[in-house]
Motif scaffolding. Structure first.
Motif, PDB file in Angstrom:
ATOM      1  N   ASP A   1       0.862  -1.197   0.000  1.00  0.00           N
ATOM      2  CA  ASP A   1       0.000   0.000   0.000  1.00  0.00           C
ATOM      3  C   ASP A   1       0.891   1.236   0.000  1.00  0.00           C
ATOM      4  O   ASP A   1       0.747   2.131   0.829  1.00  0.00           O
TER       5      ASP A   1
ATOM      6  N   GLN B   1       1.918   4.531  -0.925  1.00  0.00           N
ATOM      7  CA  GLN B   1       1.352   5.766  -1.480  1.00  0.00           C
ATOM      8  C   GLN B   1       1.644   6.906  -0.505  1.00  0.00           C
ATOM      9  O   GLN B   1       1.994   6.661   0.651  1.00  0.00           O
TER      10      GLN B   1
ATOM     11  N   ASN C   1       0.924   7.168   3.213  1.00  0.00           N
ATOM     12  CA  ASN C   1       1.635   6.245   4.096  1.00  0.00           C
ATOM     13  C   ASN C   1       3.118   6.587   4.212  1.00  0.00           C
ATOM     14  O   ASN C   1       3.924   5.741   4.603  1.00  0.00           O
TER      15      ASN C   1
ATOM     16  N   TYR D   1      -0.070  -4.856   4.434  1.00  0.00           N
ATOM     17  CA  TYR D   1      -0.179  -5.658   3.211  1.00  0.00           C
ATOM     18  C   TYR D   1       1.190  -6.130   2.694  1.00  0.00           C
ATOM     19  O   TYR D   1       1.286  -6.592   1.554  1.00  0.00           O
TER      20      TYR D   1
ATOM     21  N   ASP E   1       4.127  -2.663  -6.280  1.00  0.00           N
ATOM     22  CA  ASP E   1       4.039  -1.365  -5.603  1.00  0.00           C
ATOM     23  C   ASP E   1       3.919  -0.237  -6.615  1.00  0.00           C
ATOM     24  O   ASP E   1       3.196   0.743  -6.382  1.00  0.00           O
TER      25      ASP E   1
ATOM     26  N   TRP F   1       0.301  -0.413  -7.872  1.00  0.00           N
ATOM     27  CA  TRP F   1      -0.665   0.039  -6.862  1.00  0.00           C
ATOM     28  C   TRP F   1      -0.653   1.555  -6.750  1.00  0.00           C
ATOM     29  O   TRP F   1      -1.704   2.196  -6.597  1.00  0.00           O
TER      30      TRP F   1
ATOM     31  N   TYR G   1      -3.781   4.016  -6.989  1.00  0.00           N
ATOM     32  CA  TYR G   1      -4.116   4.913  -5.891  1.00  0.00           C
ATOM     33  C   TYR G   1      -4.153   6.371  -6.356  1.00  0.00           C
ATOM     34  O   TYR G   1      -5.067   7.133  -6.018  1.00  0.00           O
TER      35      TYR G   1
ATOM     36  N   VAL H   1      -6.947  -5.125  -1.776  1.00  0.00           N
ATOM     37  CA  VAL H   1      -7.720  -3.981  -1.264  1.00  0.00           C
ATOM     38  C   VAL H   1      -9.088  -3.929  -1.927  1.00  0.00           C
ATOM     39  O   VAL H   1     -10.112  -3.723  -1.259  1.00  0.00           O
TER      40      VAL H   1
END
Lengths: 362, 154
Positions: free
Chosen positions: A217, A219, A222, A239, A248, A251, A255, A302
């Motif tokens: 996750d 992004q 985070n 995750y 990554d 994702w 995102y 997710v």
């Protein structure tokens, strides 16, 4: 963690068990906003030696409010292992209530980072209409890529033995692509888009890569910025898994489509060139088509969590406005994934042919 | 029954009350985020209330036709025949929302089995048609969503 009035005393009692030679006084405890999946709390603590400290608590929401199910034991194990190496900077993982006996739910106690998140800094630039090629945006982009590039460099030998270690890339993709269909079959209603995605991914696999650690996750929300030097602290490792290094990247593309500004969208080639340079990967492996493919792959956990939460609500097993609020993210996912599949089929097939020719000539 | 104001109008009026009366009285950060989320969900619900029965009916017709055509082209396609039988046995005459949703889901399962067979067989025309059907489905979802972005993040 959910009973705000009881928490100061509960936390004091817990800290007495993990630091029996000290006494802690909890002056305040409040819930934090910023995360959707877990409950986060912030406590101001004063120790008997006069030292004051801010602690962050990260635990599970009440079962009927749970939208995304992840394992605190696994996350704690990952945090402990990452703490032993300095490959990726993160807040120190201090303590763990492994049973929920003290804090009311399984909860990890973390060091507090005073700085803002990268997302909030990017949001300020967006609000002031700062162009994507402004030096501040480019600096954030480069630092973000560098943080992302450090994760796959973590030595897998230090990671928990409990972490699933796939036998090879093909078997990993078999398992991962099948998740779309498997998840769909558990829902209260059919979701043909999920079934399409699983079948499409299997029909259009890109060239393989070695399996590495992935955050899962990664992004800007985070990433916390050090208040002094702006260096990154990567949080929320729930995750984390061993997988393809393009997950990554993929994702983040997913995102950033719904959480602007995107650090990828304005100049994907510059973003990927830096990533390749930092990781020593090739253009055949890391390019816009393969990242697009893994944007679909990486989203399954997710995405499945979002629709499973709505499904549970449909069956009367859960409630919570956040579940139906977040179903809009599934709408964005449906739309973007289908557009991606339509655009990526030909380039992916061409990449696979090139890879097969290279393998044959080698 | 009194049918007007319609359900979507009622929901949108609740949303107005939330924004104009309740929202300004909420002063905690978590409370403000919650108000923003509820506002969004009410907008989504109003849009669904206005259109979902028509959309589900139209999509069901298209999904069933696709599954039948796939079965004709790929007679051994796994699960398609059984899914069509289940769809036919569903509560197809009822306009009650739960029944409509049940039939819509059964049609979705027939479509799913059919498109999996089409993609596995490399059947170009059926694969493209499945993609187009899902595009139509997505377009309806986007109308429900309206304006949306994460609130309370970062």
């Amino acid at each position: 963690m959910h009973d705000l009035e009881a928490m100061p005393a509960r936390l004091e009692a817990f800290l007495a068990t993990v630091r029996p030679n000290d006494t802690a006084k909890v002056h305040s405890y409040e819930l934090m906003t910023g995360g959707y999946s877990r409950v986060m709390g912030r406590a101001e603590v004063q120790w008997s030696n006069g030292v004051t400290e801010t602690l962050v608590l990260r635990g599970d929401p009440p079962p009927e409010k749970t939208m995304l199910v992840t394992d605190r034991d696994a996350e704690w194990a990952v945090l402990q292992c990452l703490s032993k190496v300095n490959t990726v900077a993160m807040p120190a993982a201090l303590h763990y209530d492994a049973t929920g006996e003290h804090l009311g739910t399984k909860a990890i106690v973390l060091e507090f980072c005073a700085g803002p998140s990268l997302q909030s800094q990017l949001g300020k630039l967006l609000a002031s209409d700062t162009p994507a090629d402004d030096p501040r945006c480019l600096s954030h982009r480069d630092a973000f890529v560098d943080t992302m590039a450090r994760v796959p460099q973590v030595d897998l030998a230090v990671m928990p033995t409990s972490m699933v270690r796939p036998a090879n890339w093909d078997s990993y993709m078999d398992t991962t692509n099948a998740l779309w269909s498997q998840s769909e079959r558990t829902l209260v209603e059919s979701n043909p888009t999920m079934r399409y995605l699983g079948a499409w991914l299997d029909a259009h696999r890109p060239p393989p890569m070695d399996l590495v650690l992935q955050h899962g996750d990664l992004q800007p929300a985070n990433i916390l910025l050090d208040p002094i030097d702006g260096s990154h602290r990567l949080i929320d490792w729930e995750y984390a898994h061993i997988g393809d290094p393009r997950e990554d990247l993929g994702w983040y593309v997913v995102y950033s489509a719904s959480s602007l500004p995107s650090l990828y969208g304005p100049d994907p080639e510059a973003f990927l060139a830096r990533y390749r340079q930092r990781t020593g990967t090739s253009e055949l492996q890391v390019n816009q088509a393969t990242v697009g493919y893994f944007s679909v792959v990486s989203a399954v956990k997710v995405f499945s969590g979002l629709v499973a939460a709505a499904s549970a609500m449909g069956e009367g097993k859960s409630n919570g406005v956040m579940t139906m609020y977040n179903i809009n993210a599934a709408t964005i996912g449906h739309m973007n994934f289908m557009a991606g599949c339509n655009a990526l089929a030909e380039p992916l097939d061409a990449l696979r042919s090139m890879h097969q020719q290279m393998m044959a000539s080698a | 029954m009194i049918s007007l104001p319609s359900t979507d109008q009622i929901i949108l009026d609740c949303r107005r009350e939330l924004l104009e009366v309740i929202g300004p009285e909420v002063h905690t950060e978590a409370g403000k985020v919650s108000v923003q989320m509820v506002e969004n969900v009410l907008r989504n619900a109003a849009q669904r209330a206005a259109h979902e029965i028509a959309w589900m009916r139209d999509e069901t017709v298209a999904m069933e036709a696709y599954a039948a055509d796939t079965l004709a082209a790929l007679p051994s396609a796994p699960g398609v025949a059984a899914a069509l039988v289940a769809l036919n046995d569903g509560p197809r005459q009822s306009l009650h929302l739960q029944d409509m949703a049940r039939v819509y889901s059964l049609a979705g399962e027939a479509l799913s089995c059919a498109l999996e067979a089409a993609l596995a067989a490399g059947h170009q025309e059926l694969s493209s048609r499945a993609s187009a059907l899902l595009g139509d489905r997505s377009a309806n979802e986007v109308q429900i969503m309206g304006e949306w972005g994460f609130v309370g993040r970062g």
